[in-house]
Design a protein around this motif. Structure first.
Motif, PDB file in Angstrom:
ATOM      1  N   SER A  79      51.232  10.061  79.993  1.00 34.41           N
ATOM      2  CA  SER A  79      52.279  10.148  81.013  1.00 34.41           C
ATOM      3  C   SER A  79      52.105  11.388  81.878  1.00 34.41           C
ATOM      4  O   SER A  79      52.286  11.337  83.094  1.00 34.41           O
ATOM      5  N   ASP A 115      59.116  10.071  80.322  1.00 32.92           N
ATOM      6  CA  ASP A 115      58.267   9.799  81.473  1.00 32.92           C
ATOM      7  C   ASP A 115      59.051   9.926  82.760  1.00 32.92           C
ATOM      8  O   ASP A 115      58.574  10.422  83.756  1.00 32.92           O
ATOM      9  N   GLU A 164      50.207   2.402  82.287  1.00 28.69           N
ATOM     10  CA  GLU A 164      50.085   3.206  81.065  1.00 28.69           C
ATOM     11  C   GLU A 164      50.522   2.395  79.859  1.00 28.69           C
ATOM     12  O   GLU A 164      51.588   1.801  79.855  1.00 28.69           O
TER      13      GLU A 164
HETATM   14 MG   LIG Z   1      53.764   8.249  77.675  1.00 31.83          MG
END
Ligand SMILES: [Mg+2]
Ligand SMILES: Nc1nc2c(ncn2[C@@H]2O[C@H](COP(=O)(O)OP(=O)(O)OP(=O)(O)O)[C@@H](O)[C@H]2O)c(=O)[nH]1
Length: 334
Positions: A79, A115, A164
């Motif tokens: 992140s 995040d 991600e």
């Molecule tokens: Mg992460």
């Protein structure tokens, strides 16, 4: 206007849900309307029956976004690296989408909340879309929902979409099948070097990033990785995956990561690999949708007494499992 597309903002628009027509939503999403994009991605998460119409409307406007997968063990710095990459990409005026896919949690848990805090720098940027998605609870997981969400972001005009996902088991292999370029992150002190070979990441990385290079052991991770990549069987590919060291927190090395991604992109275009990967991705998408539909139909058959009857016949020796399976399949085509 803030363009942070959180799940919450999507869920808060319940009232609008019934009013906007699909063509209107598609049009608004294409013009970069963050709320319309959020709504469309929520339709994907909900496996809405409207998706057929949505995807048909989006299809002519897709194929432009560069999809970058980011994977690695929990806590390796995905992140933080994503946020640093968004910054680097914004500096060269790219529109960026971020999709954080959590394969383990149906809710946006602590990690994704973190995040968002990290992404705050970008929360008011019109050209950054940030969205977290849970993939659990859907048949097919990543393979079903993520590509459809990517289509939405692609059609909404994102130049680059960063996806991600935590590298646990199957998910890193899945992400590699979704992305044009896959980044695999490692960090010192996580036993990654040894685990790398086991987890199969040596087959999927296009660019390797040794993050937390400010910590002891980063050079060792790099050396181990280089040796293992040299030993790994990578087929006839002429691309040699580079290894970049970064300190994601300060942004050190991130420009080099972006350069390597661009180089990979150029190689893929000139070698025909980009087209091959995209065809493969579309195949996977079609298969995932078809298999989901089949499973739903299977569910119906399963509920029928026909299967019980066939099972009893097999137990009694009046039929065999192959013949019974054929009979069951025949009932699909009726
Ligand atoms: Mg992460
Ligand atoms: N020392 C150091 N710490 C870092 C670096 N990059 C990230 N971190 C820290 O490592 C921790 C995990 O970073 P994240 O970016 O949340 O890692 P992640 O891979 O996204 O984690 P999950 O999403 O939970 O799997 C945080 O405390 C970061 O501040 C770095 O380059 N050096």
């Amino acid at each position: 206007m803030a363009c942070t597309l959180s799940d919450n903002s999507a869920k808060g628009t319940g009232k609008r849900r019934s009013t906007a027509s699909v063509p209107d939503l598609v049009e608004r999403a294409r013009s970069g309307d963050a709320r319309a994009v959020a709504r469309l991605i929520s339709l994907v998460e909900d496996a809405s029956p409207l998706l057929r119409e949505v995807m048909a409307g989006l299809a002519p406007h897709t194929g432009n976004a560069q999809i970058i997968g980011i994977t690695g063990s929990p806590g390796v710095g995905k992140s933080t690296s994503t946020a640093a990459m968004v910054k680097a990409l914004r500096a060269v005026d790219k529109r960026v989408g971020v999709l954080a896919v959590d394969p383990s949690s149906p809710f946006s848990g602590g990690a994704l909340l973190g995040d968002r805090v990290r992404m705050q720098d970008h929360a008011t940027d019109r050209d950054v879309y940030i969205r977290s998605m849970a993939s659990r609870g859907h048949l097919g997981g990543l393979s079903w929902t993520t590509p459809q969400a990517l289509r939405v972001l692609d059609a909404a005009g994102c130049d680059v979409v960063l996806v991600e996902t935590v590298g646990v088991g199957q998910s890193e292999v899945e992400i590699a099948s979704l992305a044009d370029t896959t980044l695999v992150l490692l960090a010192p002190g996580m036993g990654d070097g040894i685990q790398a070979a086991k987890a199969g990441i040596l087959e999927i990385g296009d660019v390797y990033v040794v993050n937390k290079a400010d910590r002891d052991g980063a050079d060792q991770v790099r050396r181990d990785l280089r040796n293992m990549i040299a030993l790994a069987e990578r087929g006839q590919e002429s691309w040699k995956p580079p290894i970049v060291q970064t300190v994601a927190q300060t942004g050190q090395g991130v420009d080099e990561v972006v350069e390597r991604i661009d180089a990979h992109r150029e190689w893929m275009e000139s070698s025909g690999e980009l087209e091959r990967r995209r065809v493969r991705r579309a195949r996977n998408e079609i298969e995932a949708i078809a298999v989901t539909a089949l499973r739903e139909r299977w569910g119906d058959v399963h509920a029928r007494t026909e299967l019980d009857d066939l099972a009893e016949q097999v137990v009694a020796g009046q039929s065999d499992p192959y013949r019974a399976a054929d009979q069951l399949l025949e009932s699909y085509t009726e």
